[in-house]
Design a protein around this motif. Sequence first.
Motif, PDB file in Angstrom:
ATOM      1  N   PHE A 291       3.617   0.608   2.685  1.00 21.45           N
ATOM      2  CA  PHE A 291       3.558  -0.234   3.742  1.00 21.45           C
ATOM      3  C   PHE A 291       3.346  -1.720   3.043  1.00 21.45           C
ATOM      4  O   PHE A 291       2.519  -1.868   2.178  1.00 21.45           O
ATOM      5  CB  PHE A 291       2.256  -0.292   4.440  1.00 21.45           C
ATOM      6  CG  PHE A 291       2.226   1.029   5.463  1.00 21.45           C
ATOM      7  CD1 PHE A 291       1.725   2.163   5.121  1.00 21.45           C
ATOM      8  CD2 PHE A 291       2.936   0.897   6.783  1.00 21.45           C
ATOM      9  CE1 PHE A 291       1.653   3.320   6.021  1.00 21.45           C
ATOM     10  CE2 PHE A 291       2.907   1.992   7.510  1.00 21.45           C
ATOM     11  CZ  PHE A 291       2.459   3.074   7.158  1.00 21.45           C
TER      12      PHE A 291
ATOM     13  N   GLY B 289      -1.697  12.004   5.473  1.00 22.37           N
ATOM     14  CA  GLY B 289      -3.070  12.415   5.808  1.00 22.37           C
ATOM     15  C   GLY B 289      -4.060  11.688   4.846  1.00 22.37           C
ATOM     16  O   GLY B 289      -5.257  11.960   5.076  1.00 22.37           O
ATOM     17  N   LYS B 290      -3.639  10.927   4.033  1.00 22.43           N
ATOM     18  CA  LYS B 290      -4.554   9.980   3.018  1.00 22.43           C
ATOM     19  C   LYS B 290      -4.905   8.703   3.443  1.00 22.43           C
ATOM     20  O   LYS B 290      -4.165   8.187   4.216  1.00 22.43           O
ATOM     21  CB  LYS B 290      -4.216  10.245   1.622  1.00 22.43           C
ATOM     22  CG  LYS B 290      -3.796  11.865   1.426  1.00 22.43           C
ATOM     23  CD  LYS B 290      -5.129  12.536   1.101  1.00 22.43           C
ATOM     24  CE  LYS B 290      -5.213  13.839   0.591  1.00 22.43           C
ATOM     25  NZ  LYS B 290      -4.388  14.107  -0.841  1.00 22.43           N
ATOM     26  N   ARG B 291      -5.649   8.131   2.761  1.00 18.62           N
ATOM     27  CA  ARG B 291      -5.984   6.714   2.815  1.00 18.62           C
ATOM     28  C   ARG B 291      -4.934   5.908   2.158  1.00 18.62           C
ATOM     29  O   ARG B 291      -4.269   6.213   1.325  1.00 18.62           O
ATOM     30  CB  ARG B 291      -7.332   6.271   2.176  1.00 18.62           C
ATOM     31  CG  ARG B 291      -7.402   6.261   0.714  1.00 18.62           C
ATOM     32  CD  ARG B 291      -8.844   6.144   0.156  1.00 18.62           C
ATOM     33  NE  ARG B 291      -9.653   7.247   0.354  1.00 18.62           N
ATOM     34  CZ  ARG B 291     -10.808   7.468   0.478  1.00 18.62           C
ATOM     35  NH1 ARG B 291     -11.472   6.116   0.538  1.00 18.62           N
ATOM     36  NH2 ARG B 291     -11.559   8.292   0.519  1.00 18.62           N
ATOM     37  N   PRO B 292      -4.604   4.769   2.750  1.00 16.86           N
ATOM     38  CA  PRO B 292      -3.763   3.683   2.057  1.00 16.86           C
ATOM     39  C   PRO B 292      -4.363   3.184   0.727  1.00 16.86           C
ATOM     40  O   PRO B 292      -5.326   2.738   0.810  1.00 16.86           O
ATOM     41  CB  PRO B 292      -3.692   2.736   2.974  1.00 16.86           C
ATOM     42  CG  PRO B 292      -3.945   3.189   4.387  1.00 16.86           C
ATOM     43  CD  PRO B 292      -4.945   4.292   4.073  1.00 16.86           C
TER      44      PRO B 292
ATOM     45  N   GLN C 283       0.729   5.385   1.233  1.00 13.45           N
ATOM     46  CA  GLN C 283      -0.037   6.188   1.675  1.00 13.45           C
ATOM     47  C   GLN C 283       0.561   7.755   1.632  1.00 13.45           C
ATOM     48  O   GLN C 283       1.586   7.762   2.274  1.00 13.45           O
ATOM     49  CB  GLN C 283      -0.388   6.020   3.184  1.00 13.45           C
ATOM     50  CG  GLN C 283      -1.438   6.826   4.149  1.00 13.45           C
ATOM     51  CD  GLN C 283      -1.299   6.128   5.468  1.00 13.45           C
ATOM     52  OE1 GLN C 283      -0.403   5.679   5.878  1.00 13.45           O
ATOM     53  NE2 GLN C 283      -2.576   6.344   6.204  1.00 13.45           N
TER      54      GLN C 283
ATOM     55  N   LYS D 236      -7.043 -11.272   7.716  1.00 11.41           N
ATOM     56  CA  LYS D 236      -6.539 -10.123   8.566  1.00 11.41           C
ATOM     57  C   LYS D 236      -5.113  -9.730   7.850  1.00 11.41           C
ATOM     58  O   LYS D 236      -4.344 -10.475   7.311  1.00 11.41           O
ATOM     59  CB  LYS D 236      -6.143 -10.496  10.001  1.00 11.41           C
ATOM     60  CG  LYS D 236      -7.650 -10.735  10.624  1.00 11.41           C
ATOM     61  CD  LYS D 236      -7.281 -10.556  12.262  1.00 11.41           C
ATOM     62  CE  LYS D 236      -6.208 -11.797  12.664  1.00 11.41           C
ATOM     63  NZ  LYS D 236      -6.155 -11.837  14.102  1.00 11.41           N
ATOM     64  N   LEU D 237      -5.147  -8.415   7.649  1.00 14.02           N
ATOM     65  CA  LEU D 237      -3.742  -7.936   7.255  1.00 14.02           C
ATOM     66  C   LEU D 237      -2.751  -7.415   8.366  1.00 14.02           C
ATOM     67  O   LEU D 237      -3.357  -6.891   9.244  1.00 14.02           O
ATOM     68  CB  LEU D 237      -3.879  -6.692   6.243  1.00 14.02           C
ATOM     69  CG  LEU D 237      -4.593  -7.019   4.723  1.00 14.02           C
ATOM     70  CD1 LEU D 237      -4.689  -5.788   4.104  1.00 14.02           C
ATOM     71  CD2 LEU D 237      -3.612  -7.883   3.975  1.00 14.02           C
TER      72      LEU D 237
ATOM     73  N   ARG E 267       9.225   5.433   4.554  1.00 17.07           N
ATOM     74  CA  ARG E 267       8.988   6.628   3.810  1.00 17.07           C
ATOM     75  C   ARG E 267      10.115   6.958   2.675  1.00 17.07           C
ATOM     76  O   ARG E 267      11.168   7.124   2.693  1.00 17.07           O
ATOM     77  CB  ARG E 267       9.535   7.726   4.888  1.00 17.07           C
ATOM     78  CG  ARG E 267       9.075   9.244   4.466  1.00 17.07           C
ATOM     79  CD  ARG E 267       8.954  10.310   5.587  1.00 17.07           C
ATOM     80  NE  ARG E 267       8.157   9.873   6.721  1.00 17.07           N
ATOM     81  CZ  ARG E 267       6.689  10.163   6.539  1.00 17.07           C
ATOM     82  NH1 ARG E 267       6.350  11.000   5.838  1.00 17.07           N
ATOM     83  NH2 ARG E 267       5.998   9.999   7.702  1.00 17.07           N
TER      84      ARG E 267
ATOM     85  N   PHE F 217       0.578  -5.526   8.906  1.00 18.73           N
ATOM     86  CA  PHE F 217       1.399  -4.523   8.371  1.00 18.73           C
ATOM     87  C   PHE F 217       2.765  -4.379   8.760  1.00 18.73           C
ATOM     88  O   PHE F 217       3.026  -4.681  10.063  1.00 18.73           O
ATOM     89  CB  PHE F 217       0.761  -3.073   8.285  1.00 18.73           C
ATOM     90  CG  PHE F 217      -0.426  -2.942   7.308  1.00 18.73           C
ATOM     91  CD1 PHE F 217      -1.693  -3.148   7.803  1.00 18.73           C
ATOM     92  CD2 PHE F 217      -0.246  -2.374   5.915  1.00 18.73           C
ATOM     93  CE1 PHE F 217      -2.809  -3.154   7.049  1.00 18.73           C
ATOM     94  CE2 PHE F 217      -1.426  -2.278   5.328  1.00 18.73           C
ATOM     95  CZ  PHE F 217      -2.729  -2.780   5.751  1.00 18.73           C
ATOM     96  N   GLY F 218       3.742  -4.168   7.898  1.00 17.91           N
ATOM     97  CA  GLY F 218       4.999  -3.814   8.127  1.00 17.91           C
ATOM     98  C   GLY F 218       5.061  -2.117   8.843  1.00 17.91           C
ATOM     99  O   GLY F 218       3.859  -1.707   8.762  1.00 17.91           O
ATOM    100  N   THR F 219       6.197  -1.893   9.206  1.00 17.19           N
ATOM    101  CA  THR F 219       6.204  -0.595   9.949  1.00 17.19           C
ATOM    102  C   THR F 219       6.459   0.616   8.997  1.00 17.19           C
ATOM    103  O   THR F 219       6.240   1.755   9.331  1.00 17.19           O
ATOM    104  CB  THR F 219       7.503  -0.522  10.855  1.00 17.19           C
ATOM    105  OG1 THR F 219       8.671  -1.241   9.808  1.00 17.19           O
ATOM    106  CG2 THR F 219       7.263  -1.413  11.929  1.00 17.19           C
TER     107      THR F 219
ATOM    108  N   LEU G  50      -3.904   0.492  -2.411  1.00 16.90           N
ATOM    109  CA  LEU G  50      -3.208  -0.546  -2.960  1.00 16.90           C
ATOM    110  C   LEU G  50      -2.282  -0.377  -4.117  1.00 16.90           C
ATOM    111  O   LEU G  50      -3.076   0.099  -5.159  1.00 16.90           O
ATOM    112  CB  LEU G  50      -4.260  -1.798  -3.240  1.00 16.90           C
ATOM    113  CG  LEU G  50      -3.823  -3.092  -3.484  1.00 16.90           C
ATOM    114  CD1 LEU G  50      -2.836  -3.720  -2.724  1.00 16.90           C
ATOM    115  CD2 LEU G  50      -4.896  -4.021  -4.158  1.00 16.90           C
TER     116      LEU G  50
ATOM    117  N   ASP H 289      -0.197  -6.433  -5.331  1.00 17.11           N
ATOM    118  CA  ASP H 289      -0.158  -7.654  -4.468  1.00 17.11           C
ATOM    119  C   ASP H 289       0.486  -8.760  -5.251  1.00 17.11           C
ATOM    120  O   ASP H 289       0.368  -8.760  -6.418  1.00 17.11           O
ATOM    121  CB  ASP H 289      -1.486  -7.643  -4.102  1.00 17.11           C
ATOM    122  CG  ASP H 289      -2.557  -7.911  -4.931  1.00 17.11           C
ATOM    123  OD1 ASP H 289      -3.768  -7.987  -4.610  1.00 17.11           O
ATOM    124  OD2 ASP H 289      -2.188  -8.086  -6.054  1.00 17.11           O
TER     125      ASP H 289
ATOM    126  N   TYR I 276       0.919  -1.060   0.097  1.00 16.66           N
ATOM    127  CA  TYR I 276       0.020   0.144  -0.227  1.00 16.66           C
ATOM    128  C   TYR I 276       0.839   1.183  -0.035  1.00 16.66           C
ATOM    129  O   TYR I 276       1.810   1.384   0.535  1.00 16.66           O
ATOM    130  CB  TYR I 276      -0.895   0.083   1.327  1.00 16.66           C
ATOM    131  CG  TYR I 276      -2.060  -0.973   1.138  1.00 16.66           C
ATOM    132  CD1 TYR I 276      -2.021  -2.280   1.673  1.00 16.66           C
ATOM    133  CD2 TYR I 276      -3.353  -0.547   0.670  1.00 16.66           C
ATOM    134  CE1 TYR I 276      -3.097  -3.074   1.545  1.00 16.66           C
ATOM    135  CE2 TYR I 276      -4.576  -1.386   0.510  1.00 16.66           C
ATOM    136  CZ  TYR I 276      -4.162  -2.633   0.813  1.00 16.66           C
ATOM    137  OH  TYR I 276      -5.335  -3.601   0.891  1.00 16.66           O
TER     138      TYR I 276
END
Lengths: 110, 114
Positions: free
Chosen positions: A89, A41-44, A38, A97-98, A105, A100-102, A46, A49, A36
């Motif tokens: 991410f 301030g926005k949505r992740p 991101q 369930k996903l 940037r 996520f990694g950390t 996709l 995959d 993903y």
Amino acid sequence: GENVEQHPSTLSVQEGDSAVIKCTYSDSASNYFPWYKQELGKRPQLIIDIRSNVGEKKDQRIAVTLNKTAKHFSLHITETQPEDSAVYFCAASKTDKLIFGTGTRLQVFP
Amino acid sequence: GAVVSQHPSRVICKSGTSVKIECRSLDFQATTMFWYRQFPKQSLMLMATSNEGSKATYEQGVEKDKFLINHASLTLSTLTVTSAHPEDSSFYICSARETGTIQYFGAGTRLSVL
């Protein structure tokens, strides 16, 4: 449970260069690995995959590789552009369930 | 692609009040919705999985009485932060899944508790 590690945490590249982000996962039963993007301030969103029955997938400048034996997968962005700058991410899933990694940037400098 | 709408985008409230966040799938029926919490410059932490018509499944460490989730229909899930306190301030994001594995995310709700 599943644990996903992601490296590097920050990545700066010159426009036109390639960028590689790597993730490792712990649960060998995981079979779905999305990436993903991101923006602040926005949505992740996709971007690509891959499933465990495939070793590599490509979509224009973006590619993902999966090594099931080593339990790691990577995102490759070629010919980077300033608009690629964002937090990326990785995630792993074996059910719905996903995990996520950390996050990484990515900054692309013109 | 599939669209997930989340409201409100931002809410500021006083400590002790409850806040409700809505997550809607606009052009598909979501069999499952997910609620995440994201701290600044950190990853998305799954809070709970919400299935239509059944009780939500909470992740370890998430207080179910604090974060009430209702999935009343195939297109709507709500998260209510009850008796919010400053430590609940965060970015809350929902996602929805139809029948496959792809999750589509809402735009998030930034909650600030004074």
